[in-house]
Enzyme design. Sequence first.
Site, PDB file in Angstrom:
ATOM      1  CB  CYS A   8      -0.216  11.416  25.408  1.00 58.30           C
ATOM      2  SG  CYS A   8       0.569  10.172  24.584  1.00 58.30           S
ATOM      3  CG  HIS A  27      -4.190   7.236  23.992  1.00 59.86           C
ATOM      4  ND1 HIS A  27      -4.480   8.236  24.649  1.00 59.86           N
ATOM      5  CD2 HIS A  27      -2.978   7.345  24.703  1.00 59.86           C
ATOM      6  CE1 HIS A  27      -3.413   8.507  24.147  1.00 59.86           C
ATOM      7  NE2 HIS A  27      -2.432   8.365  24.427  1.00 59.86           N
ATOM      8  CD  GLU A  28      -1.544   3.563  25.127  1.00 59.61           C
ATOM      9  OE1 GLU A  28      -0.248   3.278  24.431  1.00 59.61           O
ATOM     10  OE2 GLU A  28      -1.277   4.374  25.783  1.00 59.61           O
ATOM     11  CG  HIS A  75       1.018   5.813  21.096  1.00 60.95           C
ATOM     12  ND1 HIS A  75       1.539   7.342  20.462  1.00 60.95           N
ATOM     13  CD2 HIS A  75       0.589   6.091  22.033  1.00 60.95           C
ATOM     14  CE1 HIS A  75       0.713   7.858  20.979  1.00 60.95           C
ATOM     15  NE2 HIS A  75       0.192   7.058  22.370  1.00 60.95           N
TER      16      HIS A  75
END
Length: 184
Positions: free
Chosen positions: A110, A153-154, A157
Amino acid sequence: MITMKDIIRDGHPTLRKVAEEVSLPPSDEDKKILESLIEYLKNSQDPEIAERYGLRPGIGLAAPQINVSKRMIAVHVEDENEKLYSYALFNPKIISHSVERAYLASGEGCLSVDKPIPGYVPRYARVTVKGYDSEGNEIKLRLKGLPAIVFQHEIDHLNGIMFYDHINKENPFAPIDNAVAITR
């Protein structure tokens, strides 16, 4: 232009917040932020530009990583067939996913985490993501392999979740049931 100094690091409180929805149609300011996310990824993957500006190569970036707590992500990545997935989306969400799991055999990294954190990160093998482009048009993507992992993954966030939250604390490399390993 976003540079490495604009990317906040692990431990910053914004990374643990649930980001706000972006009002549609998007404002000019929000469009600019979204454009800067995808621009960073493209620049970071160009060896000459990355070297000149000291950019760490990235394949995904979320607005909270530049300390903007809004639901915006950018992804610029190729799948195993070298098909490019280059998207900048407002308010992306996973609307369906497979039962089958997947993980990156090499682990995840990351741009907001400076040290490697070893371990398998269980993800869905296939996802359908819905979001809106810079003009506010709905986009629906069916993803598998590396692009599916990057989108998950994004989107994490945007919900204040870091990739290492998914790693098995007792045994980081424990086999994941019903999962396929993705190699880059």
